[in-house]
Write a protein that holds these residues in place. Sequence first.
Motif, PDB file in Angstrom:
ATOM      1  N   PRO A 549       0.808  -1.231   0.000  1.00 56.91           N
ATOM      2  CA  PRO A 549       0.000   0.000   0.000  1.00 56.91           C
ATOM      3  C   PRO A 549       0.838   1.277   0.000  1.00 56.91           C
ATOM      4  CG  PRO A 549      -0.145  -1.147   2.118  1.00 56.91           C
ATOM      5  CD  PRO A 549       0.506  -2.074   1.165  1.00 56.91           C
ATOM      6  N   GLN A 550       2.117   1.204   0.375  1.00 55.02           N
ATOM      7  CA  GLN A 550       2.973   2.384   0.362  1.00 55.02           C
ATOM      8  C   GLN A 550       3.681   2.596  -0.975  1.00 55.02           C
ATOM      9  OE1 GLN A 550       5.634   2.769   3.718  1.00 55.02           O
ATOM     10  NE2 GLN A 550       4.137   1.948   5.158  1.00 55.02           N
ATOM     11  N   PHE A 551       3.436   1.720  -1.935  1.00 58.52           N
ATOM     12  CA  PHE A 551       4.090   1.823  -3.245  1.00 58.52           C
ATOM     13  C   PHE A 551       3.703   3.119  -3.946  1.00 58.52           C
ATOM     14  CE2 PHE A 551       3.973   1.195  -7.866  1.00 58.52           C
ATOM     15  CZ  PHE A 551       5.275   0.785  -8.115  1.00 58.52           C
ATOM     16  N   ARG A 552       4.693   3.812  -4.469  1.00 57.42           N
ATOM     17  CA  ARG A 552       4.462   5.034  -5.247  1.00 57.42           C
ATOM     18  C   ARG A 552       4.903   4.775  -6.684  1.00 57.42           C
ATOM     19  NH1 ARG A 552       3.924  10.388  -2.743  1.00 57.42           N
ATOM     20  NH2 ARG A 552       3.305  10.050  -0.565  1.00 57.42           N
ATOM     21  N   PRO A 553       4.002   4.942  -7.637  1.00 60.47           N
ATOM     22  CA  PRO A 553       4.287   4.527  -9.011  1.00 60.47           C
ATOM     23  C   PRO A 553       5.232   5.424  -9.792  1.00 60.47           C
ATOM     24  CG  PRO A 553       2.116   5.516  -8.885  1.00 60.47           C
ATOM     25  CD  PRO A 553       2.607   5.399  -7.474  1.00 60.47           C
ATOM     26  N   SER A 554       5.358   6.703  -9.391  1.00 60.28           N
ATOM     27  CA  SER A 554       6.177   7.612 -10.193  1.00 60.28           C
ATOM     28  C   SER A 554       7.017   8.508  -9.302  1.00 60.28           C
ATOM     29  CB  SER A 554       5.295   8.459 -11.116  1.00 60.28           C
ATOM     30  OG  SER A 554       4.364   9.214 -10.364  1.00 60.28           O
ATOM     31  N   TYR A 555       8.091   9.023  -9.889  1.00 58.34           N
ATOM     32  CA  TYR A 555       9.039   9.882  -9.197  1.00 58.34           C
ATOM     33  C   TYR A 555       9.089  11.222  -9.911  1.00 58.34           C
ATOM     34  CZ  TYR A 555      13.587  11.690  -7.600  1.00 58.34           C
ATOM     35  OH  TYR A 555      14.593  12.481  -7.092  1.00 58.34           O
ATOM     36  N   GLY A 556       8.856  12.316  -9.195  1.00 60.95           N
ATOM     37  CA  GLY A 556       8.925  13.642  -9.802  1.00 60.95           C
ATOM     38  C   GLY A 556       8.256  14.675  -8.945  1.00 60.95           C
ATOM     39  N   GLY A 557       8.233  15.915  -9.429  1.00 62.18           N
ATOM     40  CA  GLY A 557       7.598  17.004  -8.706  1.00 62.18           C
ATOM     41  C   GLY A 557       8.538  17.694  -7.745  1.00 62.18           C
ATOM     42  N   GLU A 558       7.964  18.391  -6.767  1.00 62.93           N
ATOM     43  CA  GLU A 558       8.760  19.111  -5.780  1.00 62.93           C
ATOM     44  C   GLU A 558       9.574  18.137  -4.922  1.00 62.93           C
ATOM     45  OE1 GLU A 558       9.003  22.385  -5.518  1.00 62.93           O
ATOM     46  OE2 GLU A 558       7.553  22.838  -7.095  1.00 62.93           O
ATOM     47  N   VAL A 559      10.502  18.692  -4.150  1.00 66.97           N
ATOM     48  CA  VAL A 559      11.435  17.869  -3.370  1.00 66.97           C
ATOM     49  C   VAL A 559      10.709  16.869  -2.484  1.00 66.97           C
ATOM     50  CG1 VAL A 559      13.234  17.908  -1.598  1.00 66.97           C
ATOM     51  CG2 VAL A 559      13.231  19.630  -3.410  1.00 66.97           C
ATOM     52  N   LEU A 560       9.678  17.305  -1.772  1.00 70.55           N
ATOM     53  CA  LEU A 560       8.971  16.401  -0.867  1.00 70.55           C
ATOM     54  C   LEU A 560       8.367  15.233  -1.627  1.00 70.55           C
ATOM     55  CD1 LEU A 560       7.876  15.626   1.899  1.00 70.55           C
ATOM     56  CD2 LEU A 560       5.932  17.154   1.492  1.00 70.55           C
ATOM     57  N   GLU A 561       7.725  15.513  -2.748  1.00 71.78           N
ATOM     58  CA  GLU A 561       7.100  14.446  -3.533  1.00 71.78           C
ATOM     59  C   GLU A 561       8.154  13.473  -4.053  1.00 71.78           C
ATOM     60  OE1 GLU A 561       3.795  13.654  -4.159  1.00 71.78           O
ATOM     61  OE2 GLU A 561       3.651  15.017  -2.449  1.00 71.78           O
ATOM     62  N   ARG A 562       9.286  14.001  -4.507  1.00 71.72           N
ATOM     63  CA  ARG A 562      10.350  13.128  -5.006  1.00 71.72           C
ATOM     64  C   ARG A 562      10.902  12.246  -3.894  1.00 71.72           C
ATOM     65  NH1 ARG A 562      12.592  17.859  -7.122  1.00 71.72           N
ATOM     66  NH2 ARG A 562      14.539  17.510  -5.992  1.00 71.72           N
ATOM     67  N   ASP A 563      11.172  12.859  -2.755  1.00 73.09           N
ATOM     68  CA  ASP A 563      11.777  12.096  -1.660  1.00 73.09           C
ATOM     69  C   ASP A 563      10.840  11.036  -1.095  1.00 73.09           C
ATOM     70  OD1 ASP A 563      14.127  13.428  -1.929  1.00 73.09           O
ATOM     71  OD2 ASP A 563      13.857  14.753  -0.204  1.00 73.09           O
ATOM     72  N   LEU A 564       9.551  11.316  -1.085  1.00 71.55           N
ATOM     73  CA  LEU A 564       8.598  10.329  -0.581  1.00 71.55           C
ATOM     74  C   LEU A 564       8.499   9.114  -1.507  1.00 71.55           C
ATOM     75  CD1 LEU A 564       5.726  12.634   0.763  1.00 71.55           C
ATOM     76  CD2 LEU A 564       7.350  11.283   2.105  1.00 71.55           C
ATOM     77  N   ALA A 565       8.878   9.308  -2.767  1.00 71.32           N
ATOM     78  CA  ALA A 565       8.825   8.200  -3.728  1.00 71.32           C
ATOM     79  C   ALA A 565      10.173   7.512  -3.925  1.00 71.32           C
ATOM     80  CB  ALA A 565       8.325   8.717  -5.083  1.00 71.32           C
ATOM     81  N   TYR A 566      11.238   8.124  -3.453  1.00 79.35           N
ATOM     82  CA  TYR A 566      12.611   7.720  -3.787  1.00 79.35           C
ATOM     83  C   TYR A 566      12.883   6.238  -3.549  1.00 79.35           C
ATOM     84  CZ  TYR A 566      17.465   9.359  -4.578  1.00 79.35           C
ATOM     85  OH  TYR A 566      18.715   9.627  -5.083  1.00 79.35           O
ATOM     86  N   HIS A 567      12.430   5.721  -2.412  1.00 80.37           N
ATOM     87  CA  HIS A 567      12.664   4.310  -2.075  1.00 80.37           C
ATOM     88  C   HIS A 567      11.357   3.556  -1.836  1.00 80.37           C
ATOM     89  CE1 HIS A 567      16.515   6.288  -0.591  1.00 80.37           C
ATOM     90  NE2 HIS A 567      16.917   5.485  -1.547  1.00 80.37           N
ATOM     91  N   GLN A 568      10.281   4.085  -2.340  1.00 79.21           N
ATOM     92  CA  GLN A 568       8.973   3.463  -2.128  1.00 79.21           C
ATOM     93  C   GLN A 568       8.414   2.903  -3.442  1.00 79.21           C
ATOM     94  OE1 GLN A 568       8.787   2.875   0.846  1.00 79.21           O
ATOM     95  NE2 GLN A 568       7.446   4.272   1.957  1.00 79.21           N
ATOM     96  N   GLY A 569       9.273   2.219  -4.167  1.00 79.00           N
ATOM     97  CA  GLY A 569       8.858   1.604  -5.417  1.00 79.00           C
ATOM     98  C   GLY A 569       9.669   2.060  -6.599  1.00 79.00           C
ATOM     99  N   THR A 570      10.293   3.224  -6.506  1.00 72.78           N
ATOM    100  CA  THR A 570      11.132   3.724  -7.594  1.00 72.78           C
ATOM    101  C   THR A 570      12.142   2.654  -8.010  1.00 72.78           C
ATOM    102  OG1 THR A 570      10.881   6.023  -6.904  1.00 72.78           O
ATOM    103  CG2 THR A 570      12.835   5.497  -8.179  1.00 72.78           C
TER     104      THR A 570
END
Length: 653
Positions: A549-570
């Motif tokens: 459920p914590q999987f994030r499908p894409s990486y991009g956007g502002e710093v916070l959005e990028r960092d939240l996705a960095y190791h969550q499925g990227t």
Amino acid sequence: MKWIYGKQDWKTFERGQENCYLMTNGLGGFSSMTMTGSAARNDHAFLMACTKAPNSRYNVIHRLAEKIETEGKGYPLSSQEFADGTREEGYRYLSEFSYEDTPVWRFLVNGIEIEKEAAMQQGENRIAVLYRVRNRSRQDARITVIPFVQFVPKGNDIRAEQEFRFEADRIESEGLTLHIRTDAQTEKIPEREETYYYSYDACDGRRSTGSAKAGCRICAVIKAGEYREISVVFSVSGAAERLPAPGTAGEIIRGQKEYCRELGDRAGFSSDMAECLAKSASQFIAERESTGGDTILAGFPFFEDWGRDTMIALPGICLSTRRYDEAKSILRTFARYEKEGLMPNLFPEGGKEPMYNTVDAALLFINCVWLYYEATKDLAFAEEMYPVMERILNGYRKGTRFGIHMAQDGLIMAGEGLDQVTWMDVRVGEILPTPRHGKPVEVNAYWYNALRIMAEFSRKRDGDGTGYETLAEKVKESFTETFWMEEKHCLKDVISGTDADMQIRCNQIWAVSMPFTMLDPEREQQVVDTVFEKLYTPYGLRTLSQDDPQFRPSYGGEVLERDLAYHQGTVWVYPLGAYYLARLKVNGDSEETKEEVKAQLEVLESALREGCIGQLPEIYDGENPVSSKGCFAQAWSVGEILRVYERLEKVSE
């Protein structure tokens, strides 16, 4: 390999900015622009000089504005997007771009053929550009080149109060001088300023605009029916320094090609892709002035040299390419900075103390010494490193900084408070997207591997490795009992008493791929199969299963959005190397498995064509990895895939 692109690759201005080239000078300086010659990032530069290797970088020549004039009309050869929405569209006259050791552009304008080739000189803040112009028209033509400069630290913009001194053959600012040597005419022009739009920064929430100034130009006339070569060499020095006369552009270009040929010959790969990666690997090796040795830069254009990245990248970047002297220099540098059993994650710059916020770098240092020994049989160097390796293991057993210590069961615990000490180390303020405090799976795989290595080295130096062997057996028993999930056919990611323990992540693959491992063959096979089922893509491994459920499908956007996705499925490229090494291992390096791995590696040719040409990137989106993201050239990505090619080609030699 020669990478060739044509007009279909820049059907639009936007398409022309998708790919870039990279050249480096072994000091930390580099040249990188898009294949149409534009700056699409504030970190793009035709000449990014490095005044103190490897991290004091200055964006000196941000771009070259080039045009050809004939029959009273001017035609741009360069391309650039400006902040006011206008564009310079030289890509319309670009007929071919190719890259093989050096970038080459070919233009065609009204019967005039212009070929442009560039190269950086190793060990110097110097770049050469050679224009080969064949005027097959019936009119004289004039080519003009204007360097737009910044003289600012990488990532910065010019200041309103910044002063520039423009002369015909040199430009001065901020205590630096750019020297221009050419066989064409140079002249001063009225000072002008451009403001750019950086589309590849805007999409990531970085600074989207920047400026550069010009006040001189280079020009040459090519008569009707004439062929002419125009040599231009740009060199950077401190304002008071006098540079020795550089060679011609042609000589510097030939020197760079010979340097790359020697790199390929030394590495000795039969695969064209592996040879390409061996040359690309050299771009990450740089001098480190503060320590007097070599280092590995983690990635371009963003990163500097970090301890963890170096220890992961070194086996492929140096050992697989047979650059043993550089490997030894790097390991000696780190050995000098060992402290309380830890290796620095960031080296001292400007009098600052090193940072030691990594649990894995020290254990991977021991692994690198072992792999160096295996490649060279240089037992004297292992003996030299032995006291350092002893201090590392003692530090981990007794306890050191950042909560790193051995628990009663023999396993290593790490992390406390807001300190993130594994490679999944993102922290956003007080948010830890991947808190892995406790017993991380890969760290304990590295720990067992290090204990077994020390047992081997102890015996080789006429010592007794029993103590290390006994502790290793205890670690193995605790690990297999604690980490194995029978119902999921794989390993827990961490032992922390939280839901994160049960997440399926790529970190478990190192429990199979290291030289010394703890699982029985059946369980190792299950790990490899589960990683393939849940995490594998042809371009890298997902950092988290798509089922989570914590999987994030894409990486991009502002710093916070990028960092939240960095190791969550990227998707990260570098764990793919460990996956292939593990797969080869569990199948006994059979010819059938080798052929299967070779077939799967073929698709990486498309990755080498996209983003930074001839390089492998840091990451891709987790759901559909189609475009490279993050650093467009990443050392550990290149290094780990090189190790796979080494295993495929050399394991049976």
